[in-house]
Design an enzyme around this catalytic site. Sequence first.
Site, PDB file in Angstrom:
ATOM      1  N   ALA A  86       0.836  -1.198   0.000  1.00 39.92           N
ATOM      2  CA  ALA A  86       0.000   0.000   0.000  1.00 39.92           C
ATOM      3  C   ALA A  86       0.870   1.247   0.000  1.00 39.92           C
ATOM      4  CB  ALA A  86      -0.928  -0.003   1.214  1.00 39.92           C
ATOM      5  N   SER A  87       2.046   1.167   0.613  1.00 41.41           N
ATOM      6  CA  SER A  87       2.968   2.308   0.605  1.00 41.41           C
ATOM      7  C   SER A  87       3.361   2.670  -0.821  1.00 41.41           C
ATOM      8  CB  SER A  87       4.218   1.989   1.432  1.00 41.41           C
ATOM      9  OG  SER A  87       3.907   1.862   2.802  1.00 41.41           O
ATOM     10  N   GLN A 135      -6.489   0.779   6.352  1.00 44.59           N
ATOM     11  CA  GLN A 135      -6.973   0.290   7.647  1.00 44.59           C
ATOM     12  C   GLN A 135      -8.477   0.040   7.670  1.00 44.59           C
ATOM     13  OE1 GLN A 135      -5.160  -0.638  10.130  1.00 44.59           O
ATOM     14  NE2 GLN A 135      -3.163   0.279   9.763  1.00 44.59           N
ATOM     15  N   GLY A 167      -2.847  -5.986   1.205  1.00 44.00           N
ATOM     16  CA  GLY A 167      -3.255  -7.365   1.436  1.00 44.00           C
ATOM     17  C   GLY A 167      -3.088  -7.809   2.869  1.00 44.00           C
ATOM     18  N   HIS A 168      -1.957  -7.459   3.483  1.00 45.32           N
ATOM     19  CA  HIS A 168      -1.648  -8.040   4.793  1.00 45.32           C
ATOM     20  C   HIS A 168      -2.398  -7.392   5.946  1.00 45.32           C
ATOM     21  CE1 HIS A 168       1.227  -5.059   6.625  1.00 45.32           C
ATOM     22  NE2 HIS A 168       1.280  -4.654   5.376  1.00 45.32           N
ATOM     23  N   THR A 176       6.873  -7.894 -13.199  1.00 47.86           N
ATOM     24  CA  THR A 176       5.907  -8.961 -13.426  1.00 47.86           C
ATOM     25  C   THR A 176       4.915  -9.036 -12.268  1.00 47.86           C
ATOM     26  OG1 THR A 176       7.579 -10.231 -14.627  1.00 47.86           O
ATOM     27  CG2 THR A 176       5.654 -11.442 -13.832  1.00 47.86           C
ATOM     28  N   CYS A 202       5.521   1.209  10.379  1.00 48.89           N
ATOM     29  CA  CYS A 202       6.328   1.801   9.308  1.00 48.89           C
ATOM     30  C   CYS A 202       7.193   2.958   9.790  1.00 48.89           C
ATOM     31  CB  CYS A 202       5.419   2.278   8.177  1.00 48.89           C
ATOM     32  SG  CYS A 202       4.532   0.924   7.372  1.00 48.89           S
TER      33      CYS A 202
END
Length: 375
Positions: free
Chosen positions: A69-70, A177, A196-197, A233, A319
Amino acid sequence: MIYLDYCATTPMSDYVKDVYVTVASQFYGNPNSLHDVGYEASNILEQCKRQIANLLHIDPAGIFFTGSASEANFLTIVSLALAHRRKGRHLITTKCEHPSVLSTFRYLESQQFDVSYVPVNRYGQVSVDALMGTIREDTILVSIAHSQSVLGTIQSLETFAEPLVTYDILFHSDCTQSIGKVDVPIRQLHSLTMSGHKINGPKGIGLAYVDPAIQWEPFLSGVTQQSGFRQGTVDIPSVAAFTAAIEESFQHRTAYDQHITKLHHQFKEKMMEWPMILEGHPSNRLKHHFGLRLHGMEGQFVMLEANRAGFAISTGTACSSSHHEPDPVFAAIGRTKEEADQFFRVSFGISTTEQEFNAFIDFLQQLIDRKGEPM
């Protein structure tokens, strides 16, 4: 170890892991390859886009996959700013954004863009009046996160949409979030990002959405993958697992809400007995998130004591935690450095049991009893 740091990352669900392994085993081709193996991988990619689009009510043509996402925040914001720079170079955000958003705006400042940081109230919320007071004739983009990762506050994004449309200003939101946990006014946005995480999916995969009706300019020239949005890819197994995680979060949303709400109220009731301050908005917030301060204790001390007792909590966003400096969000909401240093965050998920949560409450009670300091 009892894990209570779900805002930093979440464990992959069994279903998501099964999807990842299956796709990695059977659909390992490069989706850009012209042979049948490549076509099969490309077909999985397009299926995932359509499935996500149906769940989020967006256009699959605007979906791009990134490494996080960053990265999605950087590529989305920069691509939009570059495409619209002839109209203006003024951008608006807040000091309460994720570090990846703040660093993106610092980069754009180095590229001759002008950035204004709209003020927030003591809960980290932006008012319509404050936003309107920051808009200029050359404003081209506003970026405000739907929910704040440190404070847990939810922004009322829908209240900003109408004035931004009136002034023809692009509206981006980091929804990392929020999606899968609370309702997000996606149709009011021109672009959004997610990870995703954070929803029991794999790490190393993020999503950027840019409304196909909106012009954007690639950050790097000569990129052939994903219409030039991001080089490299596409990781098809991670995309499939990410899609499965989004699907699962929507399917289990009612059960999630019931479970999280029960734990939320249980903890909030106990808080009333403690010398504890809840940061962020008291009600308009993520229910699985508690940003806290214990009077007379540093957050780092609470976190280390919790770790020693077998509980994983944090002192803020993962982060930026390695910098050992208070998050800029605390200065934005008027907290002193001493108050910022008291902060710690507890966040839980669908896998957190009531027994585990009660054990953590008992730990905090013992910690407070040892300190023996009144409010």
